[in-house]
Design a protein around this motif. Sequence first.
Motif, PDB file in Angstrom:
ATOM      1  N   GLY A  51      -1.571  41.937  87.217  1.00 21.99           N
ATOM      2  CA  GLY A  51      -2.314  41.430  86.116  1.00 21.99           C
ATOM      3  C   GLY A  51      -2.619  42.571  85.043  1.00 21.99           C
ATOM      4  N   GLY A  52      -3.303  42.004  83.960  1.00 22.53           N
ATOM      5  CA  GLY A  52      -3.559  42.725  82.897  1.00 22.53           C
ATOM      6  C   GLY A  52      -4.335  42.124  81.644  1.00 22.53           C
ATOM      7  N   PRO A  53      -4.869  42.738  80.676  1.00 20.87           N
ATOM      8  CA  PRO A  53      -5.605  42.180  79.566  1.00 20.87           C
ATOM      9  C   PRO A  53      -4.632  41.560  78.666  1.00 20.87           C
ATOM     10  CG  PRO A  53      -5.694  44.594  79.383  1.00 20.87           C
ATOM     11  CD  PRO A  53      -4.931  44.138  80.761  1.00 20.87           C
ATOM     12  N   VAL A  54      -5.079  40.388  78.133  1.00 24.12           N
ATOM     13  CA  VAL A  54      -4.208  39.880  76.984  1.00 24.12           C
ATOM     14  C   VAL A  54      -5.188  39.274  75.797  1.00 24.12           C
ATOM     15  CG1 VAL A  54      -2.412  39.130  78.811  1.00 24.12           C
ATOM     16  CG2 VAL A  54      -4.225  37.543  78.279  1.00 24.12           C
ATOM     17  N   LEU A  55      -4.490  39.115  74.790  1.00 26.82           N
ATOM     18  CA  LEU A  55      -5.048  38.192  73.841  1.00 26.82           C
ATOM     19  C   LEU A  55      -4.603  36.799  73.932  1.00 26.82           C
ATOM     20  CD1 LEU A  55      -5.384  40.739  71.338  1.00 26.82           C
ATOM     21  CD2 LEU A  55      -7.185  39.919  72.341  1.00 26.82           C
ATOM     22  N   GLY A  56      -5.420  35.723  74.064  1.00 28.97           N
ATOM     23  CA  GLY A  56      -4.836  34.337  74.100  1.00 28.97           C
ATOM     24  C   GLY A  56      -5.671  33.375  73.254  1.00 28.97           C
ATOM     25  N   PRO A  57      -5.431  32.041  73.689  1.00 25.72           N
ATOM     26  CA  PRO A  57      -6.147  30.997  73.184  1.00 25.72           C
ATOM     27  C   PRO A  57      -7.769  30.955  73.521  1.00 25.72           C
ATOM     28  CG  PRO A  57      -4.966  30.165  74.992  1.00 25.72           C
ATOM     29  CD  PRO A  57      -4.546  31.486  74.831  1.00 25.72           C
ATOM     30  N   TYR A  58      -8.220  31.571  74.628  1.00 28.07           N
ATOM     31  CA  TYR A  58      -9.631  31.859  74.863  1.00 28.07           C
ATOM     32  C   TYR A  58     -10.152  33.216  74.438  1.00 28.07           C
ATOM     33  CZ  TYR A  58      -8.416  27.514  77.300  1.00 28.07           C
ATOM     34  OH  TYR A  58      -8.104  26.330  77.660  1.00 28.07           O
ATOM     35  N   GLY A  59      -9.498  34.082  73.478  1.00 28.14           N
ATOM     36  CA  GLY A  59      -9.923  35.404  73.211  1.00 28.14           C
ATOM     37  C   GLY A  59      -9.261  36.379  74.145  1.00 28.14           C
ATOM     38  N   VAL A  60     -10.103  37.316  74.393  1.00 34.29           N
ATOM     39  CA  VAL A  60      -9.602  38.065  75.243  1.00 34.29           C
ATOM     40  C   VAL A  60      -9.594  37.896  76.876  1.00 34.29           C
ATOM     41  CG1 VAL A  60     -10.223  40.730  76.330  1.00 34.29           C
ATOM     42  CG2 VAL A  60     -10.596  40.098  74.016  1.00 34.29           C
ATOM     43  N   GLY A  61      -8.551  37.890  77.526  1.00 38.26           N
ATOM     44  CA  GLY A  61      -8.378  37.202  78.822  1.00 38.26           C
ATOM     45  C   GLY A  61      -7.777  38.112  79.715  1.00 38.26           C
ATOM     46  N   TRP A  62      -7.547  37.565  80.925  1.00 35.83           N
ATOM     47  CA  TRP A  62      -6.839  38.459  81.888  1.00 35.83           C
ATOM     48  C   TRP A  62      -5.804  37.495  82.419  1.00 35.83           C
ATOM     49  CZ3 TRP A  62      -7.273  43.425  83.634  1.00 35.83           C
ATOM     50  CH2 TRP A  62      -6.585  43.801  84.776  1.00 35.83           C
ATOM     51  N   LEU A  63      -4.639  37.836  82.438  1.00 41.31           N
ATOM     52  CA  LEU A  63      -3.273  37.285  82.816  1.00 41.31           C
ATOM     53  C   LEU A  63      -2.920  37.973  84.234  1.00 41.31           C
ATOM     54  CD1 LEU A  63      -1.146  35.083  82.285  1.00 41.31           C
ATOM     55  CD2 LEU A  63       0.229  36.931  81.089  1.00 41.31           C
ATOM     56  N   ARG A  64      -2.929  36.978  85.256  1.00 44.78           N
ATOM     57  CA  ARG A  64      -2.280  37.362  86.445  1.00 44.78           C
ATOM     58  C   ARG A  64      -1.178  36.533  86.814  1.00 44.78           C
ATOM     59  NH1 ARG A  64      -3.702  35.487  91.817  1.00 44.78           N
ATOM     60  NH2 ARG A  64      -3.795  37.235  93.512  1.00 44.78           N
ATOM     61  N   VAL A  65       0.092  37.377  87.170  1.00 44.33           N
ATOM     62  CA  VAL A  65       1.187  36.668  87.690  1.00 44.33           C
ATOM     63  C   VAL A  65       1.580  36.804  89.197  1.00 44.33           C
ATOM     64  CG1 VAL A  65       3.698  36.769  87.241  1.00 44.33           C
ATOM     65  CG2 VAL A  65       2.119  37.288  85.210  1.00 44.33           C
ATOM     66  N   VAL A  66       1.852  35.821  89.819  1.00 48.24           N
ATOM     67  CA  VAL A  66       1.949  35.894  91.343  1.00 48.24           C
ATOM     68  C   VAL A  66       3.513  35.365  91.500  1.00 48.24           C
ATOM     69  CG1 VAL A  66       1.208  35.071  93.433  1.00 48.24           C
ATOM     70  CG2 VAL A  66      -0.307  34.916  91.556  1.00 48.24           C
ATOM     71  N   ARG A  67       3.972  36.075  92.265  1.00 50.94           N
ATOM     72  CA  ARG A  67       5.513  35.744  92.932  1.00 50.94           C
ATOM     73  C   ARG A  67       5.470  35.556  94.565  1.00 50.94           C
ATOM     74  NH1 ARG A  67       9.613  38.223  95.547  1.00 50.94           N
ATOM     75  NH2 ARG A  67       8.242  40.210  95.933  1.00 50.94           N
ATOM     76  N   SER A  68       6.109  34.566  94.758  1.00 52.95           N
ATOM     77  CA  SER A  68       6.190  33.944  96.312  1.00 52.95           C
ATOM     78  C   SER A  68       7.607  33.350  96.444  1.00 52.95           C
ATOM     79  CB  SER A  68       5.176  33.030  96.406  1.00 52.95           C
ATOM     80  OG  SER A  68       5.427  32.470  97.639  1.00 52.95           O
ATOM     81  N   PRO A  69       8.218  33.505  97.625  1.00 54.82           N
ATOM     82  CA  PRO A  69       9.338  32.844  97.937  1.00 54.82           C
ATOM     83  C   PRO A  69       9.113  31.392  97.582  1.00 54.82           C
ATOM     84  CG  PRO A  69       8.823  34.256  99.662  1.00 54.82           C
ATOM     85  CD  PRO A  69       7.667  34.381  98.721  1.00 54.82           C
ATOM     86  N   VAL A  70      10.080  30.465  97.127  1.00 52.15           N
ATOM     87  CA  VAL A  70       9.693  29.274  96.759  1.00 52.15           C
ATOM     88  C   VAL A  70       9.348  28.295  97.983  1.00 52.15           C
ATOM     89  CG1 VAL A  70      11.049  26.866  96.156  1.00 52.15           C
ATOM     90  CG2 VAL A  70      11.586  29.070  94.933  1.00 52.15           C
ATOM     91  N   GLU A  71       9.649  28.650  99.076  1.00 49.87           N
ATOM     92  CA  GLU A  71       9.477  28.060 100.238  1.00 49.87           C
ATOM     93  C   GLU A  71       8.145  28.071 100.849  1.00 49.87           C
ATOM     94  OE1 GLU A  71      11.345  31.640 101.980  1.00 49.87           O
ATOM     95  OE2 GLU A  71      11.679  30.241 100.377  1.00 49.87           O
ATOM     96  N   LYS A  72       7.433  29.055 100.021  1.00 44.29           N
ATOM     97  CA  LYS A  72       5.810  29.443 100.392  1.00 44.29           C
ATOM     98  C   LYS A  72       4.853  29.129  99.420  1.00 44.29           C
ATOM     99  CE  LYS A  72       6.620  33.056 103.825  1.00 44.29           C
ATOM    100  NZ  LYS A  72       6.460  34.157 104.679  1.00 44.29           N
ATOM    101  N   ALA A  73       5.523  28.486  98.032  1.00 45.84           N
ATOM    102  CA  ALA A  73       4.802  28.022  97.153  1.00 45.84           C
ATOM    103  C   ALA A  73       4.007  26.815  97.534  1.00 45.84           C
ATOM    104  CB  ALA A  73       5.440  28.079  95.857  1.00 45.84           C
TER     105      ALA A  73
END
Length: 295
Positions: A51-73
């Motif tokens: 995760g980390g801070p970003v600038l986006g469509p709602y102003g300052v935000g926090w973007l979090r990326v999650v990884r998982s094996p496909v079978e556990k999504a």
Amino acid sequence: MCSEPDDPAAVDRMRAARTKACAAVGAALRPRTADSGDVREAWGWRGRTLGGPVLGPYGVGWLRVVRSPVEKANGKLWTGPEEAERLVGPQVPRPRLHLVREWAEGRDAYRAELYDHVEGRAVSPTPVLTGAPGLSAAWWSGLRTALGRLSAVRTVRAAVRQAYLDRAMPKYLAFLPGPVPTVPPAWSTAHGDLHWANLTGPQLAILDWEGWGTAPAGYDAALLHAYSLAVPEAAGRVRKELSGALASDAGRFAELVVITELLQSAERGDNLELVPALRQQAGEIGHSIGVGRAG
């Protein structure tokens, strides 16, 4: 937060996924400024999230990326944040979830989550507290209120399951002098991962809603107390401020549940510094809920 993974390939993979996530939600990494004090990269357990801070469509935000094996999504952890946004509501202070995007690459599934950027910082950079947090009375009052409101939220999600208690508690509490009870006096809804890196101050917000659901009553307070044991002053403050959840048979049982989980995770090398205090705490509370009593 956790440390950056030791595997450079895993780090590169998650950073590449973050770049794709930024494009998917229409955001860009927030530039560092001299006075921003931003955490640039917040890694999750064993590099599963970034995760980390970003600038986006709602102003300052926090973007979090999650990884998982496909079978556990699509499992409990995958859907937790969206279900929290839908069911928990604004009565519990937490960053609002605005956008979710998902994609797959080979055997890996990825999920981008765009949140509000909350005021304040995590109370601790790690789940285990290493120093007195110095939080205000108002902060503690807010936490009590938030946990009370959360406990009343109705959900079919489970943070802790009875089958796990039946299996794990006798094994990891075998050092106690007698049969260990495994059925909690009561259940309620919990955050499920209430540690110091998931709480912000001086303004309270509760982060990371992957694993929320039903748990033994008092579970969140018990978990926060356990992660405070390395700082006796802080552990005492938790017991005082959250006494309504801890000073009961249900709360003491929840402490044994949490100790079970943390002793199990210590077998994988997690938070080894807590093990002596966890075992001591288990011994001190075991007798109060009947461990070792005859008949």
